[in-house]
Design an enzyme around this catalytic site. Structure first.
Site, mmCIF file in Angstrom:
data_model
loop_
_atom_site.group_PDB
_atom_site.id
_atom_site.type_symbol
_atom_site.label_atom_id
_atom_site.label_comp_id
_atom_site.label_asym_id
_atom_site.label_seq_id
_atom_site.Cartn_x
_atom_site.Cartn_y
_atom_site.Cartn_z
ATOM 1 N N GLU A 156 0.809 -1.220 0.000
ATOM 2 C CA GLU A 156 0.000 0.000 0.000
ATOM 3 C C GLU A 156 0.844 1.272 0.000
ATOM 4 O O GLU A 156 0.788 2.066 0.948
ATOM 5 C CB GLU A 156 -0.972 -0.010 1.181
ATOM 6 N N CYS A 161 6.621 12.639 1.978
ATOM 7 C CA CYS A 161 7.722 13.050 2.836
ATOM 8 C C CYS A 161 8.162 14.457 2.433
ATOM 9 O O CYS A 161 8.223 14.779 1.252
ATOM 10 C CB CYS A 161 8.870 12.052 2.669
ATOM 11 N N GLU A 313 -6.514 -8.142 -0.947
ATOM 12 C CA GLU A 313 -6.884 -8.273 0.461
ATOM 13 C C GLU A 313 -8.375 -8.013 0.628
ATOM 14 O O GLU A 313 -8.940 -7.140 -0.032
ATOM 15 C CB GLU A 313 -6.157 -7.241 1.328
ATOM 16 N N GLU A 361 -3.168 -5.636 15.237
ATOM 17 C CA GLU A 361 -4.183 -6.326 14.437
ATOM 18 C C GLU A 361 -4.598 -7.664 15.043
ATOM 19 O O GLU A 361 -5.096 -8.543 14.348
ATOM 20 C CB GLU A 361 -3.688 -6.461 12.995
ATOM 21 N N LYS A 362 -4.403 -7.786 16.355
ATOM 22 C CA LYS A 362 -4.723 -9.074 16.982
ATOM 23 C C LYS A 362 -6.226 -9.374 17.005
ATOM 24 O O LYS A 362 -6.616 -10.507 17.202
ATOM 25 C CB LYS A 362 -4.123 -9.187 18.381
ATOM 26 N N PHE A 363 -7.034 -8.343 16.769
ATOM 27 C CA PHE A 363 -8.474 -8.600 16.687
ATOM 28 C C PHE A 363 -9.022 -8.443 15.272
ATOM 29 O O PHE A 363 -10.225 -8.396 15.056
ATOM 30 C CB PHE A 363 -9.247 -7.697 17.660
HETATM 31 C C1 GLA Z 1 -4.279 -3.011 4.919
HETATM 32 C C2 GLA Z 1 -2.877 -3.601 5.015
HETATM 33 C C3 GLA Z 1 -2.821 -4.893 5.768
HETATM 34 C C4 GLA Z 1 -3.706 -4.860 6.986
HETATM 35 C C5 GLA Z 1 -5.111 -4.536 6.555
HETATM 36 C C6 GLA Z 1 -6.093 -4.559 7.690
HETATM 37 O O1 GLA Z 1 -4.940 -3.325 3.783
HETATM 38 O O2 GLA Z 1 -2.284 -3.759 3.755
HETATM 39 O O3 GLA Z 1 -1.472 -5.125 6.135
HETATM 40 O O4 GLA Z 1 -3.246 -3.911 7.879
HETATM 41 O O5 GLA Z 1 -5.126 -3.250 6.002
HETATM 42 O O6 GLA Z 1 -7.397 -4.279 7.279
HETATM 43 ZN ZN ZN Z 2 12.030 12.572 1.991
#
Ligand code: GLA
Ligand code: ZN
Length: 687
Positions: A156, A161, A313, A361-363
C-alpha cells in the site's frame, strides 16, 4: 526505465491471502498445522514476507533465508502459489537507527521516529540502496522457485515526505516541468499576494507552517508525490526484472486513495491488485455500499484496459480499524467475494490467514482465529468461497465488455477539492461520480471507470460529472468521440481550469463550450436545505416528463447551439435552462446545469441507455438491490446475479434454461435469491 510488461494469467482462481508465518517462528507445530488447515480451506495461494524485512535481514548485510526457503518449498510441495512481497513497507529498527534519513518528515517539517509502517522517504538514496539490495537478494534466491508466481511490491504505497531530499527532488521536478521561474510564476499565478519566486530554492512543499493555499503548488506537489512514488516503485522493480525477468509484478492499491494517481503507477505493473474493506451492515444500506464497491472494482479493472485484476486483500470476517466491527451476516462473505470476481477479479484473497497473537491487528478477522482450528463460522464461510470458486473456475481470465465509461480523474479531484468555492462542503466529487455510475449498476449495464487520458473510442457513452479541470487535448478528443457518434454527458462545474489550475478565460465551460453548446454565466451554490426543481419541456426527445428536485448547485446557462430539455422552476432564474442537448457530428452532448438527485439520474440514464441500445446483462432489469454482471470468454458467459438486499428477490433471467454453477441446478424464468444470495449462471454468448 519502464520495462516490457510480463504477461500475467492464472490457470484457476486464486483463493488465499496474507500469510505471516514469521510471527510463529518459535512454534513449528503452527507451521505444520497451517498446511493442514490450508488444504481444508481450499487455499491455493499465499502472499508472504510483506512485513518480514527484520526476519530476512536481522542485521545489516546478514540475510536469513532458511525460514523462507522452507516455506517456499512447502508451498510448492502442496501446490500453493506464492506471491512474494518485497518487504519494504516497514523497515527494521536497526535500519532506521543507522540511517535516520529514511524516516519520513511531515508537512510540519518534523522527522518521524522509528515505528509504524509506510514511514519512509521515497527519495532517500540510502533507502533505495537498501531496498534494492534486499529485492535483488530475493530475486536471485527465489526468481526460479516453482512456487513463485508474482511479486507484491511493498505494501500500500502511500503518504508523502517533506525532508530536504524530497524538497530538492521537488524543485528539480518543477524545473523539468516549467523550464523557467517565469513560467512557474505564471502557472501558479504568484503575483496574487505577491508570492513571486525569484529562486528555485525558495520553493517549499505545502505546509501548515508555510503555504497551503497556492493551488498550483498544491496540485504540482501531489503530482510530484505520485511521480516520486512511481520512481521509487521503479527502483524496486529494477532488480526484480534483472534477476527474475519472467515474474510479473503488482502492488496492492487502496481503491480511490486520494494521495496517488494510480493511473500513473498502473503502467509499470503487470497486473492490478487492490485491498477492499467495505463496512457491511453499517447504518447505511448494503445496497448503496455494494454499488460503491462495484465502482471501485470497475476502476481497478479499467486501470489496465479491462484486464482481470486481483482482490489482494479482503477480510474473511471483520476489520478492527473501522468504527464498528460488525460481523458479516450469513451469506455476505460469499456474496462480497464473488462480487469482486463478477467485476473482473481473478482472485479472492484475505488479510490474513492466521490471526496475530499480539500487535495492533490481533483482533482483525482472519481465516484461522485464536481458537486455532477449523470449527468456526468464518472458516466455513471461507470453505464455501473455495467451493464456489472451484465451480466457476473456467471463468478465470474472462473479460467484461463495457460500452459506458464513467470518468473519474484524480487530478480533477485534487484541483476541485483543493479549490475554495463555490461551496466548501458537498462539492462531493467522488460521491457525484458514483451517483452517475449507479443507474448503470442498477440496470445490469457494465461500465468502465476511466480518467480523461484514456482511449474514448471503445465506448458509446461517456459520463463525465464535474469535469472541472480539462487538460490539454481532452476537449479535442471528446469532440472526436462525439462526432463519430458517441454520446457525452457533462454537468455543472465543468471546464473551469486548465492543467495548471488556471481558470479558462472567455466563459465557462471553457474548452467544452462549443461541445456543450452552452455558455455558463454563473453558478448558484444552494444552502443545504434549499431545493429548486427542474421541469422537463413537453415533447423533449428523451420522452421524460414532470419535474425533479435540484440541490446544492444550479448553474445559469445560455444555450448557444444546444436545445433546451428542461428549465428551472423557481428562484430568480425560473424558466432558464437546466438541461440541454447539443448535436455534434453524429453524436450528442447533454449538459446538466444542476445537481440532480437519484430519481432524475435513474430516469435519465435508463432512457438514454434504452435509446443507445446499451447491452444489459438480462433482458429485463433486475429488481432493486440485485446487481447483475457478466464475464465472458470464448463464447461462454458467466452471469453473476447478486442480491445485496435483506429481502428475498425474484429475478427474471429469461426463458432459456442454463446452469447455476453454484447450486448445480438448471434454472430459467424466475430465479429466487435469498437475502445476500448469489447465483452464477453459465450461458452461451449472444443468447
Ligand atoms: C491493509 C494492510 C494490511 C492490513 C489490513 C487490515 O490493507 O495492507 O497489512 O493492515 O489493512 O485491514
Ligand atoms: Zn524525503
Amino acid at each position: 526505465m519502464s520495462e516490457r510488461p510480463v504477461s500475467f494469467s492464472l490457470p484457476h482462481f486464486w483463493h488465499g491471502g496474507d500469510y505471516n508465518p514469521e510471527q510463529w517462528w518459535e512454534t513449528p507445530e503452527v507451521w505444520q498445522e497451517d498446511l493442514r488447515l490450508m488444504q481444508l480451506a481450499g487455499i491455493n495461494e499465499v502472499s508472504v514476507a510483506i512485513f518480514a524485512w527484520s526476519s530476512l535481514e536481522p542485521e545489516e548485510g546478514r540475510f536469513e533465508f532458511d525460514w523462507l526457503d522452507q516455506l517456499m518449498d512447502r508451498m510448492a510441495a502442496h501446490q500453493i502459489d506464492v506471491v512474494l512481497a518485497t518487504p519494504t513497507g516497514a523497515r527494521p529498527a536497526w535500519l532506521a537507527a543507522r540511517y535516520p534519513e529514511v524516516l519520513r518528515v511531515g508537512a510540519d517539517r518534523q522527522r518521524n521516529l522509528f515505528g509504524e509502517r509506510h514511514n519512509h522517504c521515497y527519495t532517500s538514496p540510502q533507502y533505495r540502496r537498501l531496498t534494492q539490495r534486499m529485492n535483488r537478494a530475493l530475486a536471485e534466491r527465489y526468481g526460479r522457485h516453482p512456487a513463485l508466481k508474482l511479486w507484491h511490491l511493498s505494501n500500500e504505497y502511500g503518504g508523502e515526505c517533506h525532508c530536504d531530499l524530497c524538497q530538492s527532488a521537488f524543485r528539480q521536478w518543477l524545473q523539468q516541468r516549467y523550464g523557467s521561474l517565469d513560467r512557474l510564476n505564471h502557472a501558479w499565478w504568484t503575483r496574487f499576494w505577491g508570492h513571486t519566486y525569484t529562486s528555485w530554492d525558495q520553493i517549499e512543499s505545502p505546509s501548515p507552517r508555510g503555504t497551503g493555499s497556492l493551488h498550483g503548488l498544491s496540485l504540482d506537489w501531489k503530482r510530484f508525490v505520485t511521480d516520486q512514488t512511481l520512481d521509487f516503485m521503479r527502483s524496486e522493480i529494477e532488480p526484480l526484472r534483472a534477476f527474475a525477468a519472467d515474474i510479473p509484478v503488482t502492488t496492492n492499491f487502496m481503491g480511490t486513495y486520494l494521495g496517488l494517481n494510480y493511473w500513473k503507477l498502473a503502467k509499470d505493473l503487470d497486473v492490478i491488485s487492490w485491498d477492499s474493506y467495505p463496512r457491511w451492515h453499517a447504518s447505511g444500506s448494503d445496497v448503496d455500499l455494494a454499488a460503491q464497491v462495484a465502482f471501485t472494482h470497475d476502476l481497478n479493472r479499467s486501470l489496465k484496459g479491462g484486464q482481470p485484476f486481483l482482490l489482494m486483500e479482503s477480510t474473511p470476517s471483520v476489520t478492527n480499524w473501522q468504527a464498528v466491527s460488525k460481523l458479516k451476516r450469513p451469506g455476505m462473505h460469499l456474496l462480497s467475494s464473488l462480487q469482486a470476481v463478477a467485476h473482473g477479479s481473478d482472485s479472492v484473497q484475505y488479510f490474513q490467514w492466521r490471526k496475530s497473537r499480539g500487535g495492533s491487528e490481533k483482533f482483525h478477522g482472519a481465516v484461522v482465529d485464536h481458537a486455532g482450528h477449523e470449527n468456526t463460522r468464518v472458516f466455513r464461510d471461507v470453505q464455501q468461497v473455495a467451493t464456489a470458486l472451484k465451480s466457476i473456475n473456467q471463468a478465470v481470465g474472462s473479460q467484461i465488455d463495457a460500452k459506458v465509461a464513467v470518468l473519474y480523474d484524480w487530478e480533477n479531484r485534487w484541483a476541485l477539492e483543493g479549490a475554495f468555492g463555490p461551496r466548501v462542503e458537498h462539492r462531493d466529487y467522488q460521491p457525484t461520480v458514483e451517483a452517475h455510475y449507479r443507474p448503470f449498476w442498477d440496470q445490469g449495464i457494465a461500465a468502465d471507470v476511466i480518467d480523461m487520458d484514456q482511449d474514448f473510442s471503445r465506448y458509446r457513452l461517456i459520463v463525465a460529472p464535474m469535469l472541472y479541470m480539462v487538460r490539454d487535448g481532452v476537449s479535442e478528443r471528446l469532440e472526436e468521440f462525439v462526432k463519430a457518434g458517441g454520446t457525452l454527458v457533462l454537468t455543472y462545474w465543468s471546464g473551469i481550469v486548465d492543467d495548471s489550475d488556471l481558470c479558462f478565460l472567455g466563459g465557462a465551460p471553457g474548452p467544452l463550450r462549443a461541445l456543450a453548446g452552452v455558455w455558463s454565466e454563473e453558478i448558484d451554490a444552494l444552502n443545504d436545505d434549499d431545493v429548486n426543481h427542474m421541469v422537463l419541456e413537453s415533447e423533449n426527445p428523451l420522452g421524460l416528463s414532470g419535474s425533479y428536485a435540484c440541490h446544492l448547485f444550479c448553474e445559469r446557462i445560455h444555450p448557444e447551439t444546444a436545445t433546451v430539455l428542461a428549465h428551472y422552476a423557481s428562484d430568480f432564474y425560473a424558466d432558464e435552462p437546466a438541461l440541454t442537448v447539443n448535436d455534434v457530428g453524429r453524436g450528442h452532448v447533454y449538459y446538466m446545469a444542476a445537481r440532480n438527485g437519484p430519481s432524475f439520474l435513474n430516469d435519465f440514464y435508463r432512457t438514454l441507455s434504452h435509446h443507445l441500445g446499451l447491452p444489459t446483462a438480462l433482458a429485463k432489469a433486475p429488481p432493486p438491490g440485485v446487481s447483475v454482471e457478466v464475464r465472458h470468454k470464448e463464447g461462454v458467459e458467466w452471469v453473476f446475479v447478486m442480491n445485496f438486499s435483506e429481502q428475498i428477490r425474484t429475478v427474471d433471467i429469461g426463458s432459456t434454461t442454463c446452469e447455476d454453477l453454484l447450486s448445480a441446478q438448471m434454472v430459467s424464468g424466475n430465479l429466487r435469491l435469498d437475502p445476500y444470495g448469489v447465483a452464477v449462471l453459465k450461458r452461451t454468448k449472444g443468447r
